[in-house]
Each structure stands twice: as C-alpha cells, then as structure tokens.
Design a protein around this motif. Structure first.
Motif, PDB file in Angstrom:
ATOM      1  N   ARG A  94      71.513  89.705  26.168  1.00  0.00           N
ATOM      2  CA  ARG A  94      72.196  88.707  26.983  1.00  0.00           C
ATOM      3  C   ARG A  94      73.707  88.665  26.733  1.00  0.00           C
ATOM      4  O   ARG A  94      74.409  87.933  27.418  1.00  0.00           O
ATOM      5  N   GLY A 126      70.215  86.487  33.559  1.00  0.00           N
ATOM      6  CA  GLY A 126      71.294  86.587  32.588  1.00  0.00           C
ATOM      7  C   GLY A 126      71.134  87.687  31.574  1.00  0.00           C
ATOM      8  O   GLY A 126      71.969  87.844  30.677  1.00  0.00           O
ATOM      9  N   ALA A 127      70.064  88.474  31.691  1.00  0.00           N
ATOM     10  CA  ALA A 127      69.816  89.540  30.726  1.00  0.00           C
ATOM     11  C   ALA A 127      70.020  90.905  31.365  1.00  0.00           C
ATOM     12  O   ALA A 127      69.904  91.072  32.583  1.00  0.00           O
TER      13      ALA A 127
END
Length: 405
Positions: A94, A126-127
């Motif tokens: 992340r 978000g990763a």
C-alpha cells in the motif's frame, strides 16, 4: 545400550531434515532420530507452508539461501511433483515504504502485476500487487520423503514411539538419554528439534546438570549469550519430548517464559484454516508484509492463514484465538477474496522462542557443545526447516572436527 554419534530428539521436518543433511555430508555418521509419537505428527502435522524467499534479517537470508540449495539437491532426480511445488503468489503493498521493504528483503525480486489472473483474488482498494517467486510445501509428503530417504541409509536409525524422559551428560563424555520404555541411548552429541510449544504441552527446560555454565547461540547475527535459566520449548505432540509428563529430571520448573533479557523471548503465533468458495478457491497465495498476513493453499483443498500478532513474553499456555486476530483475518479475507466467499474453520495458538527481532535460534545447552536446541521456527518452520537444519548440521560437524560452534 544404543551408542550413536548424534542423537536427534524430535521427528518433525526439522529433526528429519537435520538427519538427512548430517548423513549426506558424512554417510558413515551414526545418527538416530527419536520420535515420541509418529513422524511429523506434532506441529508439522498441522502446519501449512508457503516457501517465499523473504528474509528480514541477514540470518534469515542465510537460512533462505541454504534452504534453496538443500531443496535443489534433495529433489534432484526425484519424481515430480514432489513435496514442494511452484505457487502463483502476489505481494500486496500500500505504500512506497512497503515496496522498498520487499525490494530489500526478497532474495529474488518481485515484479509488478496489473491484478489477479482470472478473478481468483481481488486487489484491495489502495493496494498494488507484486508477483513473486513462491512454492507450497506439503509437510506430510515431505515427512514421508525424508523417512524413505533416511531408511535407505545404513548408518541412520529411526525410532518412533520413543519418548525421552531423561537427558544428562554421560560420565565418560557425550550425552545419555533414557526413553519411557527404559532403553538407554548414548551419543557424542544431541540436537533437540522439538518444535513449538503446543497448547497443553509440558515444557522442556535445559536439564539442571547441563546448566550452570555460560550458554549461548551458535553464531548468527545479533545472537548474544543465553543464561542457563532460559527455557527451551518441548512439544507434547509429534516431538521426541524430553520432558515426559512433567519436567525433565533435574530440570528447572516448567511454566515460566524466557526472560526478556535472556536473548530469547517467548511469542505467540496464530495459525488458521480457511475454506474458500467460488473463484477464490483457485490455487494461489497472497501475502502482506505490512500486515504480517499470509494466505496459501494446503492439502485437501483448504487454505492456511498466518496472522502476525506481537504478543511477547507470555507463558506457553492454551489460549483461544483472540478477537482482534480474528478481526484482522476477517478484514483481510473480505478485501482479498470477498465477503461470503470464505469461512475460518479452525485455528491454533502456538508459542515459540525467538530473538527480539523474531529470528530463529540454535541454542547451545552445554559448555562442551554436546547438546543443541533448535527454536523459533513456528510461523516459518517448514519454510526455514531446511536452512535451519543445515545451520545446525554445520555446527555439529564443526564441533566434531574440533572447531568451535
């Protein structure tokens, strides 16, 4: 009287691999492995193992690289697929810091990927994903392969159903062990490969006659001296337990964890079994070094999940899975496989002994280097077993040649 060169107490993957390494390097070395139940029936029998080239300390890197070499030699010429097979694996990151961490700690680099193949898993919001080298190890197949290999070596003796009840220095040098059936075993050196503490198991402390002198870890980065009162784990299931139904004759009382200043600390480790459904049931592995969570397949179509949880300096007593660990697991599974596509079917709580940076140890329990103990492998035991067994074998062989471990 059974006279051997090296006695290995504990018939899980570490003890059996140690015997394999020792007798590969010296086929004439007389090695006996004592196992109190059946081969691989303790923590090895519960473990799942994803073999990833992840090393967060220099000593971990040494173990990973030694293990890779052992597997290359062990599987050479063996029929496929064998106990260690390639596994599609994705690291989830992340932040730039997490990506930089993996770049530093992976022995073989990972490469960016756009997302999961065939919808087998989901990329959390978000990763980003990095595809890395990985293998899955079947502990049962590995145990069977090791037993078969060792059974063909004339200098090796494999003894199941032999619970060690006493361990002490022999009057004329070396080590004397007694099993529950009254049989006596003598060896020049002994290695305890007892695995982690299991819930409800007795502890093994260094026998009193082996304590009272400075002890320490066999060389590895940041390995300081270990006072004689430091406890060493014993396993009630699948080890060669040297603690019997209570404690070893002459041992310190069982029950207290190793002190924080002893150079080793007791830590809890959490392992879960997970059933997946739908597209998520495809064979793959996913992990997050940031969260300390790894999900990977095991035999029988189930998945294993390990959850890092920094609970240190604890007694090795039976504990339920904590609510916050289950919550961590649920959040990860919802994000990666989707709500409703997973179920936690069971879990185990282990305790093991590590350095403060969670590094395994090879402890020296006698001033003459006659007794060693392998600790700190649970959570990575099958993955690092080959490397740690190689490390222990090198120490034993060095001592036998008159060097210092």
């Amino acid at each position: 009287m059974n006279v051997q060169d090296v006695l290995v107490v504990g018939g899980g993957v570490v003890g059996l691999t140690l015997a394999e390494v020792l007798t590969r390097h010296d086929p004439a070395l007389r090695v006996t492995v004592l196992e109190q139940h059946g081969w691989g029936s303790g923590a090895t029998g519960y473990a799942g193992a994803v073999d990833i080239p992840y090393a967060h300390t220099p000593f971990h890197r040494e173990l990973v690289e030694a293990g890779r070499q052992w597997w290359k030699e062990f599987q050479a010429g063996a029929p496929a697929p064998g106990p260690r097979t390639p596994l599609p694996f994705a690291w989830l990151v992340r932040s730039r810091e997490a990506a930089a961490h993996l770049e530093e700690t992976l022995v073989t680099p990972a490469r960016p990927v756009a997302g999961p193949a065939g919808g087998a898993w989901r990329l959390p919001a978000g990763a980003t994903a990095l595809a890395g080298e990985a293998h899955v190890i079947d502990p049962g197949l590995l145990t069977a392969a090791l037993v078969e290999r060792l059974a063909g070596r004339p200098a090796v003796r494999l003894a199941e159903g032999r619970r060690v009840t006493d361990l002490a220095p022999a009057a004329d040098g070396g080590v004397r062990a007694v099993t529950a059936d009254g049989e006596e075993w003598r060896a020049e050196q002994c290695v305890l490969a007892l695995g982690p503490w299991l819930p409800g198991s007795p502890l093994l402390s260094a026998p009193g006659s082996l304590r009272g002198s400075e002890q320490g870890a066999v060389p590895g980065p940041e390995h300081g001296a270990v006072p004689g009162s430091a406890a060493v784990p014993g396993s009630a299931s699948g080890s060669g337990s040297a603690s019997g139904s209570g404690s070893t004759s002459g041992s310190a009382s069982a029950g207290a964890p190793a002190a924080p200043n002893a150079g080793v600390r007791t830590k809890r480790v959490y392992g879960l079994r997970v059933a997946l459904s739908g597209p998520a049931a495809v064979r793959y592995g996913v992990g997050s070094a940031e969260d300390g969570i790894f999900l990977f397949p095991v035999s029988g179509g189930a998945y294993a999940m390990s959850v890092k949880h920094d609970v240190w300096d604890v007694p090795p007593e039976e504990q339920p899975l904590p609510a916050d660990v289950l919550a961590q697991a649920a959040a990860f599974l919802d994000a990666v496989v989707g709500p409703g596509a997973w179920e936690v079917t069971r879990g185990r709580v282990f305790a093991d002994t590590y350095t403060p940076d969670a590094t395994p140890r090879l402890l020296r329990l006698s001033p003459a280097d006659t007794v060693f103990a392998v600790t700190g492998l649970h959570g990575s035991g099958v993955r690092l077993a080959a490397g740690m067994a190689t490390h222990a074998a090198q120490a034993v062989l060095t001592c036998r040649q008159g060097g210092a471990a």
